[in-house]
Design an enzyme around this catalytic site. Structure first.
Site, PDB file in Angstrom:
ATOM      1  CG  HIS A 132      41.113  39.721  37.389  1.00 60.35           C
ATOM      2  ND1 HIS A 132      40.868  38.463  37.893  1.00 60.35           N
ATOM      3  CD2 HIS A 132      42.098  40.252  38.156  1.00 60.35           C
ATOM      4  CE1 HIS A 132      41.681  38.248  38.925  1.00 60.35           C
ATOM      5  NE2 HIS A 132      42.441  39.313  39.101  1.00 60.35           N
ATOM      6  CG  ASP A 208      35.748  42.635  37.859  1.00 61.83           C
ATOM      7  OD1 ASP A 208      35.659  43.111  39.006  1.00 61.83           O
ATOM      8  OD2 ASP A 208      36.764  42.043  37.441  1.00 61.83           O
ATOM      9  CD  GLN A 211      41.648  46.787  40.534  1.00 68.74           C
ATOM     10  OE1 GLN A 211      42.073  47.821  41.060  1.00 68.74           O
ATOM     11  NE2 GLN A 211      42.074  45.583  40.891  1.00 68.74           N
ATOM     12  CE  LYS A 234      40.952  43.241  43.794  1.00 64.62           C
ATOM     13  NZ  LYS A 234      42.265  42.646  43.993  1.00 64.62           N
ATOM     14  CB  CYS A 376      44.769  37.601  37.488  1.00 64.96           C
ATOM     15  SG  CYS A 376      45.540  36.802  38.885  1.00 64.96           S
TER      16      CYS A 376
END
Lengths: 418, 178
Positions: A132, A208, A211, A234, A376
């Protein structure tokens, strides 16, 4: 959710839907079909109520007042920190969990503190092609500032990282930044294996988790990374707060991020003494109400159980891939791994030659919310050879009916642009 | 759930304002598609950061007029048809007229943008200075008036204006002192 306890019970996911007030609304005269949780998830009453209750009964600034509610607010804020740390298996939650604005700010924090301390002209940072922008641009900025080289781990046509040359890519690298789960492809990366190779090469690993943390059981110790960033919004929590977990020995040697109140022990005319971790990285009044909301979101996810959530989403993703392929055949192209067990509930697709913007516009007429665009991840889009995709993504409150509605709405879009 | 009619695309309220027949025609059969050789033609790229769409306008200006123009790149039905309609409208026109058309077209987008019946989002006041009730010359716009419905779908306005902004940039670059 009082009926949910123990880890072996079957969860009635259909009954959870009523916890989410937004899912009761209509869009363009149709019941909403919300399929954009990878962008932001909806919030249950339990989170909304916790934030409201805190605001109505307890709010004061934290770490300052000696009066009762200030102390209580501080306790609630720090309890959320412990709760989030425990949720991801942090060995020392009270010191290793940093609150920031969102996952993006967390990644920038690592680039500005660890990166500026350790990366010098000619050094190398390794990224993957599926990152991302939040895990690319901070490294571009650092590279421009310090004269660094960026190397990229490529992906194959199924959306998996190609690890054959990883050791060469990591040779001499100072840092590896990678996503645990692609927000476009759904790909679940073999983070442990990659992190071990990175460590063997002497690189620090920044993951990261924006998600993955909301959808999979997470244990930072077994992940084997050094930093993990994710966002509350999220994972059923509010916007405005993100989490950076970092290994205690790394965090404790880092300089501050932003300057201001809260992050200092002492300020003099000739300088300042930074605070201990984690507050050293939390200049100014933090997102207190949001931390309470995040804590409640973690409780909600814990009550259901991340293993159950993962199982539900695998079932749903399997159903969706089969339903879309069965109905549309070669008219639809779904990116990423074919096996739902190797991916998260994120389905990016192209549909004939209908532009994703047009797909999303028509779907909206039926109350179906999907994302359209580059998500993104423009380097990944270029690798895939597309400008944009449509993306449907699932959360625990989605079910087979949502998928059926998506298929029918897509059918209507196809008929419209015939 | 709704009745079986729920899936009848013919019943989608508002959709016919956005996807007018002229627009779908230009989307399916775009005019002046491709790129001119540059140089001599001037080449300029436009990007829509929202969706990742890219447009390439190549144009030739001779004797104060747009003697030729081509459109390349990819985009949604709105951006592609707007670019196609634009290319047909400006080809062979004097630059002064083209600039006037750009102004009129963007006026149509912004005038309507500011008077949208989107209650409660607070955005209706943003373009206050662009809201001067400026009469849109429908004759001057011709087929371009078909894009008027786009303003009811605010996120799509950038799709419709992408090619126009790119053309304006190209004209500025051509006319800028060397």
């Amino acid at each position: 959710m009082a009926e949910l306890n123990g880890s072996d019970r079957a969860v009635d996911f259909a009954s959870l839907r009523k916890d989410f007030p937004l899912l009761a609304r209509e869009v363009n005269g149709h019941p909403i079909t919300y399929l954009d949780s990878a962008a932001s998830s909806q919030r249950p009453f339990q989170v909304l109520d916790a934030m409201r209750q805190y605001d109505e009964t307890t709010h004061a600034n934290v770490h300052r007042g000696v009066y009762g509610i200030a102390e209580e607010a501080t306790r609630r804020f720090e309890a959320a920190r412990i709760n989030v740390g425990r949720f991801i298996g942090a060995p020392d939650p009270s010191r290793e969990v940093v609150f920031a604005k969102n996952a993006t700010e967390c990644l920038n924090l690592v680039a500005r503190t660890w990166g500026r301390t350790h990366c010098h002209a000619g050094d190398t940072v390794v990224l993957t092609e599926m990152e991302h922008h939040a895990n690319i641009v901070p490294w571009h900025m650092l590279a421009a500032e310090r004269g660094l080289h960026l190397r990229w781990v490529p992906i194959d046509d199924d959306g998996a990282l190609i690890l054959d040359d990883l050791e060469q890519l990591l040779d001499g690298a100072k840092l590896l930044a990678l996503t645990c789960m692609s927000n476009v492809l759904g790909t679940l990366n073999p983070v442990r294996r990659i992190a071990d190779l990175a460590h063997a090469a002497g690189a620090v690993v920044v993951a990261d988790g924006a998600q993955s943390v909301p959808h999979l059981p997470t244990d930072v110790a077994s992940l084997g990374v050094d930093f993990l960033a994710f966002s509350a919004h999220k994972m059923l929590g509010p916007t405005g707060i993100g989490v950076l977990w970092g290994r205690e020995e790394l965090l404790s040697e880092l300089p501050p991020f932003l300057g201001g109140g809260e992050m200092i022990l002492d300020v003099r005319k000739d300088g300042f003494t930074p605070n201990d971790i984690p507050w050293r990285f939390e200049a100014g009044t933090p997102p207190i109400t949001e931390a309470v909301g995040l804590g409640a979101a973690v409780d909600y996810l814990d009550d259901i159980g991340m293993e159950s959530i993962r199982a539900h989403e695998i079932t749903l993703t399997t159903y969706a891939m089969a339903a879309l392929t069965e109905r549309f055949g070669s008219d639809i192209h779904i990116f990423g791994p074919k096996d739902a067990a190797e991916r998260g509930g994120v389905l990016s697709f192209t549909f004939r030659d209908v532009h994703p913007h047009d797909i999303s516009q028509i779907l909206d007429q039926y109350g179906v919310c999907v994302r359209a665009g580059h998500h993104c991840a423009k380097p990944l889009m270029r690798r895939l050879g597309v400008n944009s995709t449509a993306r449907a993504s699932f959360a625990l409150y989605n079910d087979e009916t949502d998928v059926d509605t998506l298929v029918q709405a897509l059918d209507a879009a196809g008929a419209f642009f015939r | 759930m709704g009745s079986a009619d729920r899936w009848d695309t013919g019943l989608m309220p508002g959709m016919e304002d956005l996807y007018r027949e002229i627009i779908l025609d230009h989307y399916r059969s775009p005019r002046n598609r491709g790129e001119l050789e540059s140089p001599p033609a001037h080449r300029v790229e436009g990007f829509n950061p929202l969706c990742g769409d890219e447009i390439v306008v190549t144009l030739e200006v001779r004797d104060g007029g747009v003697s030729d123009i081509r459109i390349a790149g990819t985009g949604c039905s709105i951006s592609q048809s707007s670019a196609s309609l634009m290319s047909a409208a400006v080809k062979g026109k004097p630059v002064t007229e083209v600039r006037e058309l750009i102004r009129t077209f963007k006026g149509m987008m912004s005038v309507h943008e500011s008077t949208l019946p989107t209650a409660g989002d607070g955005s209706a006041h943003e373009d206050a200075e662009a809201t001067e009730p400026e009469a849109i010359d429908a004759d001057a716009l011709g087929e371009l008036a078909a894009l008027q419905g786009v303003v009811k779908f605010p996120v799509r306005i950038k799709c419709a204006t992408l090619s126009w902004n790119t053309l304006a940039q190209g004209l500025d670059e051509i006319e800028a002192p060397a």
